[in-house]
Design a protein around this motif. Structure first.
Motif, mmCIF file in Angstrom:
data_model
loop_
_atom_site.group_PDB
_atom_site.id
_atom_site.type_symbol
_atom_site.label_atom_id
_atom_site.label_comp_id
_atom_site.label_asym_id
_atom_site.label_seq_id
_atom_site.Cartn_x
_atom_site.Cartn_y
_atom_site.Cartn_z
ATOM 1 N N ALA A 107 26.524 39.480 -8.605
ATOM 2 C CA ALA A 107 27.202 40.592 -8.094
ATOM 3 C C ALA A 107 26.547 41.747 -8.683
ATOM 4 N N THR A 108 25.708 41.928 -9.664
ATOM 5 C CA THR A 108 24.980 43.061 -10.116
ATOM 6 C C THR A 108 23.954 43.299 -9.160
ATOM 7 N N ALA A 109 23.278 42.359 -8.644
ATOM 8 C CA ALA A 109 22.104 42.529 -7.827
ATOM 9 C C ALA A 109 22.329 42.705 -6.627
ATOM 10 N N LEU A 110 23.656 42.324 -6.025
ATOM 11 C CA LEU A 110 24.151 42.793 -4.772
ATOM 12 C C LEU A 110 24.589 44.288 -4.797
ATOM 13 N N THR A 111 25.173 44.901 -5.925
ATOM 14 C CA THR A 111 25.615 46.273 -5.906
ATOM 15 C C THR A 111 24.915 47.089 -6.535
ATOM 16 N N GLY A 112 23.810 46.630 -7.412
ATOM 17 C CA GLY A 112 22.929 47.363 -8.098
ATOM 18 C C GLY A 112 23.414 48.229 -9.459
ATOM 19 N N GLU A 113 24.670 47.716 -9.940
ATOM 20 C CA GLU A 113 25.400 48.294 -11.036
ATOM 21 C C GLU A 113 24.853 47.593 -12.186
ATOM 22 N N TRP A 114 23.577 47.967 -12.593
ATOM 23 C CA TRP A 114 22.884 47.170 -13.623
ATOM 24 C C TRP A 114 23.377 47.756 -14.964
ATOM 25 N N PRO A 115 23.885 49.108 -15.183
ATOM 26 C CA PRO A 115 24.708 49.252 -16.357
ATOM 27 C C PRO A 115 26.031 48.690 -16.806
ATOM 28 N N LYS A 116 26.679 48.416 -15.565
ATOM 29 C CA LYS A 116 27.786 47.661 -15.731
ATOM 30 C C LYS A 116 27.604 46.246 -16.252
ATOM 31 N N LEU A 117 26.465 45.590 -15.946
ATOM 32 C CA LEU A 117 26.150 44.075 -16.408
ATOM 33 C C LEU A 117 25.813 44.410 -17.742
ATOM 34 N N ALA A 118 25.125 45.452 -18.279
ATOM 35 C CA ALA A 118 24.600 45.756 -19.688
ATOM 36 C C ALA A 118 25.942 45.972 -20.488
ATOM 37 N N GLY A 119 26.694 46.644 -19.991
ATOM 38 C CA GLY A 119 28.097 46.891 -20.931
ATOM 39 C C GLY A 119 28.908 45.591 -20.941
ATOM 40 N N ALA A 120 28.845 44.599 -20.048
ATOM 41 C CA ALA A 120 29.458 43.235 -20.093
ATOM 42 C C ALA A 120 28.893 42.421 -21.169
ATOM 43 N N LEU A 121 27.488 42.594 -20.982
ATOM 44 C CA LEU A 121 26.576 41.724 -22.272
ATOM 45 C C LEU A 121 27.082 42.285 -23.352
ATOM 46 N N LEU A 122 27.142 43.781 -23.535
ATOM 47 C CA LEU A 122 27.600 44.391 -25.151
ATOM 48 C C LEU A 122 28.930 43.888 -25.369
ATOM 49 N N GLY A 123 29.801 43.810 -24.537
ATOM 50 C CA GLY A 123 31.259 43.442 -24.540
ATOM 51 C C GLY A 123 31.352 41.869 -25.133
ATOM 52 N N ALA A 124 30.289 41.055 -24.527
ATOM 53 C CA ALA A 124 30.077 39.727 -25.114
ATOM 54 C C ALA A 124 29.826 39.668 -26.414
ATOM 55 N N LEU A 125 28.857 40.417 -26.760
ATOM 56 C CA LEU A 125 28.133 40.394 -28.259
ATOM 57 C C LEU A 125 29.179 41.146 -29.130
ATOM 58 N N ALA A 126 29.796 41.968 -28.854
ATOM 59 C CA ALA A 126 30.900 42.541 -29.681
ATOM 60 C C ALA A 126 32.072 41.836 -29.964
ATOM 61 N N MET A 127 32.417 41.263 -28.900
ATOM 62 C CA MET A 127 33.522 40.221 -29.240
ATOM 63 C C MET A 127 33.367 39.106 -30.184
ATOM 64 N N ALA A 128 31.955 38.546 -29.739
ATOM 65 C CA ALA A 128 31.480 37.473 -30.609
ATOM 66 C C ALA A 128 31.346 37.678 -32.065
ATOM 67 N N ALA A 129 30.846 38.995 -32.255
ATOM 68 C CA ALA A 129 30.549 39.626 -33.521
ATOM 69 C C ALA A 129 32.145 39.677 -34.295
ATOM 70 N N ILE A 130 32.970 40.158 -33.757
ATOM 71 C CA ILE A 130 34.126 40.313 -34.354
ATOM 72 C C ILE A 130 34.755 38.972 -34.770
ATOM 73 N N TYR A 131 34.753 37.895 -33.872
ATOM 74 C CA TYR A 131 35.228 36.652 -34.203
ATOM 75 C C TYR A 131 34.201 36.068 -35.303
ATOM 76 N N GLY A 132 32.797 35.989 -35.247
ATOM 77 C CA GLY A 132 31.960 35.740 -36.071
ATOM 78 C C GLY A 132 32.403 36.223 -37.680
ATOM 79 N N VAL A 133 32.548 37.514 -37.744
ATOM 80 C CA VAL A 133 32.855 37.933 -39.182
ATOM 81 C C VAL A 133 34.413 37.095 -39.465
ATOM 82 N N LEU A 134 35.341 36.905 -38.481
ATOM 83 C CA LEU A 134 36.435 36.079 -39.082
ATOM 84 C C LEU A 134 36.175 34.732 -39.180
ATOM 85 N N ALA A 135 34.802 34.320 -38.757
ATOM 86 C CA ALA A 135 34.480 32.887 -39.390
ATOM 87 C C ALA A 135 33.904 32.665 -40.222
ATOM 88 N N LEU A 136 33.613 33.802 -40.956
ATOM 89 C CA LEU A 136 32.746 33.799 -42.432
ATOM 90 C C LEU A 136 33.532 33.107 -43.696
#
Length: 147
Positions: free
Chosen positions: A42-71
């Motif tokens: 979808a990003t390649a078709l629209t050229g909205e690469w910052p949106k994909l970068a933000g989505a990846l950041l969201g994935a890492l941020a949510m995993a980090a929150i759950y990761g802290v709760l898994a400690l």
């Protein structure tokens, strides 16, 4: 399209987590990788690469929150952390409001289920499969995002 993929993974994940109290890597990583592939196209078709970068950041941020709760011992399972990658990716792709709603709704649903279960069993000594609450929170965020 991502909602269809999410539902396709959500049904077996809920069933497996409730039954086995674990989330298999093949399903959690499968969800993340299929969503990432779809969003990359979808990003390649629209050229909205910052949106994909933000989505990846969201994935890492949510995993980090759950990761802290898994400690702490007895905390979240690592399957929940891995599931958070896929949920965080798509929710952040929609918007940061959807990301926050998916996170908050998961904890609200999980808390409500725990209180209901504790009242039924008259005890707080039980394990909760949190994957269904995470997926329900994601569903709530997707419905709110589509409305």
């Amino acid at each position: 399209m991502s909602v269809v993929i999410g539902i396709g993974f959500a049904i077996p994940l809920v069933w497996f987590d409730v039954r086995e109290h674990r989330l298999p890597n093949s399903a959690t990583f499968g969800l993340f990788l299929s969503e990432l592939a779809l969003l990359t196209v979808a990003t390649a078709l629209t050229g909205e690469w910052p949106k994909l970068a933000g989505a990846l950041l969201g994935a890492l941020a949510m995993a980090a929150i759950y990761g802290v709760l898994a400690l702490p011992p007895g905390g979240m399972g690592l399957g929940d952390v891995k599931l958070a990658l896929g949920i965080g990716l798509v929710a952040a792709w929609w918007s940061w409001s959807a990301w926050a709603l998916a996170l908050a709704a998961a904890f609200l649903c999980g808390s409500l289920w725990s209180v209901i279960r504790a009242a039924r069993e008259r005890s707080w000594r039980f394990h909760v499969a949190f994957g269904p609450a995470m997926l329900l929170g994601w569903g709530i965020a997707s419905i709110a995002g589509l409305a």
